[in-house]
Structure formats: structure tokens, C-alpha cells
Write an enzyme that holds these catalytic residues in place. Sequence first.
Site, short mmCIF file in Angstrom:
data_model
loop_
_atom_site.label_atom_id
_atom_site.label_comp_id
_atom_site.label_asym_id
_atom_site.label_seq_id
_atom_site.Cartn_x
_atom_site.Cartn_y
_atom_site.Cartn_z
NE ARG A 87 -2.46 -5.53 -3.46
CZ ARG A 87 -3.53 -6.90 -2.37
NH1 ARG A 87 -3.81 -6.38 -1.28
NH2 ARG A 87 -2.59 -7.79 -2.08
CG HIS A 131 -6.39 -11.90 -2.56
ND1 HIS A 131 -6.07 -10.55 -1.42
CD2 HIS A 131 -6.52 -12.20 -1.43
CE1 HIS A 131 -6.48 -10.09 -0.42
NE2 HIS A 131 -6.75 -10.93 -0.16
CD GLU A 176 -1.88 -11.86 3.59
OE1 GLU A 176 -2.26 -12.18 3.89
OE2 GLU A 176 -2.41 -9.91 4.70
CG ASN A 305 -0.79 -7.16 2.26
OD1 ASN A 305 -0.73 -6.74 1.97
ND2 ASN A 305 -1.86 -8.55 2.57
CE1 TYR A 307 -5.36 -4.99 7.40
CE2 TYR A 307 -4.16 -6.97 6.74
CZ TYR A 307 -5.07 -6.20 6.74
OH TYR A 307 -5.10 -6.23 5.51
CD GLU A 379 -4.48 -6.95 2.10
OE1 GLU A 379 -4.36 -7.25 3.90
OE2 GLU A 379 -4.87 -8.23 0.93
#
Length: 474
Positions: A87, A131, A176, A305, A307, A379
Amino acid sequence: MTALDARPRTGTMLRFPEAFRWGTATAAYQIEGAAGEDGRSPSIWDTFSRTPGKVRNGDTGDTAADHYHRVDEDVALMRSLGVTDYRFSLAWPRVQPTGRGPAARKGLDFYRRLTDRLREAGIRPVATLYHWDLPQELEDAGGWPERETAYRFADYAALAADALGDRVATWTTLNEPWCSAFLGYGSGVHAPGRTGEADALRAAHHLNLAHGLGVRALRAALPAGAEVSLTLNLHAVRPHTDTPQDRDAVRRIDAVGNRIFLDPVFRGSLPDDLVRDTADVTDWSFVKDGDCAAAAEPIDSLGLNYYSPAAVAARTTADDDAAPSGSPSPWAGAERHVRFVPLTGPRTAMDWPVDAAGLYELLLRLRDELPHVPLLITENGAAYEDYADPSGEVKDPERVAYLRAHLEAVHRAIGAGADVRGYFLWSLLDNFEWAYGYSKRFGIVHVDFPTQRRTPKSSARWYADVIARGALTD
Ligand code: FCB
């Protein structure tokens, strides 16, 4: 011996589905460098990073990981890891330098070269159109708070699909959009660094519109069977206590953090509670008839994504008295009512909590709410204080532990019925981590920026092993 080595071995083997896509992820401005080459124009990140005080150490993406000149080496690295997918993002200012008009041949040539190398290596190209690197000229014309930017994006999508549609397997419109809108135009910690709650909400809406128009433009140009997607950083938000007040705080953050994108894109409407919550910020009159229906153009998969999670509580007057004055909030209209409560436990070098359960929670929510939408983890990864030891090795057992825990969560979610088709580790290389510059390292391959020497960390070897087995083992 590390804590990881000390774990008791149980011989368990967590096998992933046969067709599971194993990838790594990067983004153009974070790795390419060559900022002024071959006709690339400045983006908002070039301008922002040159503005004193915006990026740590005054770092810029001028050289980054010099990927523009090291494509062969970087694809060879991926091949040695055995990834099935890669990606990356196209730099809009490289492909269409002013954000309008024809494509730049040399810019497209770069992505032709990259995708050729990937295909020769048997790696599926997964391209993100946006992005975060908006051509500066479009920002000068008003940026994402302006409707026109959405139309510019659709033209750019058409042009990229025309040129590269025969070689890219999966197209993602936006990465995002929450960050583009709320960090870029709300808190101002990302480019273009503007601070205004109404502008952030306008930006979010025009990003939704851009996504829908972009999907339409992609479909018109791509061969049948191309996969079209969107990547969101959905927030895993938990109530600090189980009171109605704290649950309402979760509702508010969920509205302005998650449903502001999920509802237009998958239901064709804005959440009523979001419109109510933000009534003192905007009347939403910039939403035109048909916009949300346009945003709901069907897509083939959703990228997530992830985290770390967050916990919130209702804000009380006592909190207001204690609140430090100052920095603008990204949570348009919400932070007057909501307080973020720090989570305890281990943290990464970003100071982000390590908590894989948040990923599991989100995947189960998506399983329940969007049962027919295949999911990709586009991600997931962690920054740690990595360094090359005297023998030249980079050992990162904390990253391995982080990745293992999160892949376990993915495996568990698949077992519980979540339709997760792939996992893209952030990131292949250490790179320009936005406002943190080069101070944070997310790569499984270490980059010594002065020499641009690449050294696979122990996590790279670990990931290659997981991919080779198609399974996590103890
Ligand atoms: C995400 C971004 C990505 C990277 C990681 C750490 O929000 O999409 O570019 O910076 O965070």
C-alpha cells in the site's frame, strides 16, 4: 533475554485464511523525497514543514527516505519479506502539479516504474489517491473547506485511473479524512495548519463528497473487477465510567470521529445527533441536496487504520476550571462536553497506549454494522526508540510484541465472523512522521537518514516468518 523471549511457549499456531493479504504500507510525502523533481509542485505539507515551529526539528519531506530514487531496492526488500501486497500513495502534486489540468508525464512514469517493479516481484499494488498532500494551489483557493476541492479531486482520480488503471489492483480514495479535516483545519497540528471548528466540519463534508465523486470517476475509468476502497481511522472510544453522562461523551466523539464518515459513505446521510451537537458551530448549509447520496457510491472494501483506543468522560465545571487554556481542539463542538481520560498501561514512543482489544472491538462493530463490507487493516504498527547496535543489528522486541498482539486480535475477530481480508503493517520504512518529523520510527526496516542505508529490524524477520507460515506461532 527480553520479556518476549521469556514468554512460555505453548506451541499454539494461529492460522490465517489462505487468501489473506499480507502487506506493508507507506505514503508518498513520508518516503519519496525528490520534492522538487520532475515537475512536482509544493503540497500543503511542503509549505507547512517549512513554517517555523510546525514540525519537530524543522524537518521536511525534501529527501525523506529517498524512495523516489530507491524504488528497486525498496521493492527488493519487500520481495525478501514475502509480502503479497504493498500500500502506497500517489503524490497528487507529482501527478497533477497544480491540482488542475493535465497529468505530468514524469510523475506518472515514477508510479509506472514502481508498479512494474511490484508486479515483477509478484506484489499487488494498492494505491491511495490522497494521503494528505493537497497541491498548495488548491489550498490557496480555499482547500478542503471549499466545495470546489472535491471536484478537483474527482478529476485527479479520473486521470490517475486512466494512466494506472491497468496495473493497480486496489484503489483507495482517501486516507484518514478525519485527520485531513480535524487535524488540518481544526487543531492545526497538521497541514495546512488552520484552526476553525466550522472549517473542519466543512472540510469533512467535502472530503466525503470528494470520496463519492472519486469512486464514481474511478469506476468510469477502471476495468471491471478493480477494487475501490476508502481508509478510515475509526476511533475505538470507551466510557471512563459506566454512567449515562460518560456514555453520552462516547456518543459525541463517535459522531464527530466515526459516524461523520461512516454514515454518509454507507447510509447516504449525516448523523442527526452530529448536526444537533454542532449547531452552535455551523448550520451545515454547505451540504447540498444529493451530496450524501453521492458520498454513498458503493465501494468494495473498507480500510481500517488502528493504533490505539481512547477513553472519555463527560466534562464538568470542575474540569473546565482545571483545563489548561489554549490549544484548539480537533473535536469540533465536542470537547466543551467531553474530556479525554488518559489510559494506563504500556505506551509506544508516540505515547500512544498499547491496547489490541480496541482493534478487536472495532472489527466486531464493523462486522455487526456493515456485515457485507470486506475489511482490510490498512495500517497498524508502532514507533519505538530503535537504534543500530554495535554489530549493526536493530532489535525491536517491543514492536514484535505489539504486532503479535494486534495480529492475534485480528485473528480472533476473523474467528468471530469479521470479514478481514488483509493486514498492512505501518510501516515498511522509517519515515517522515508528519509533525514529529524523523524523530519517530515506525519502520520494520531501519533507515539511517544521512546515508539512506536500509537495515531490516528483527521485526522484519519476524513478519517475514509470519507471512511464510500464514500463521502466528508461539
Ligand atoms: C496515520 C497516518 C500514517 C502514519 C501513522 C503513524 O495516522 O495515516 O501516515 O503517520 O498514522
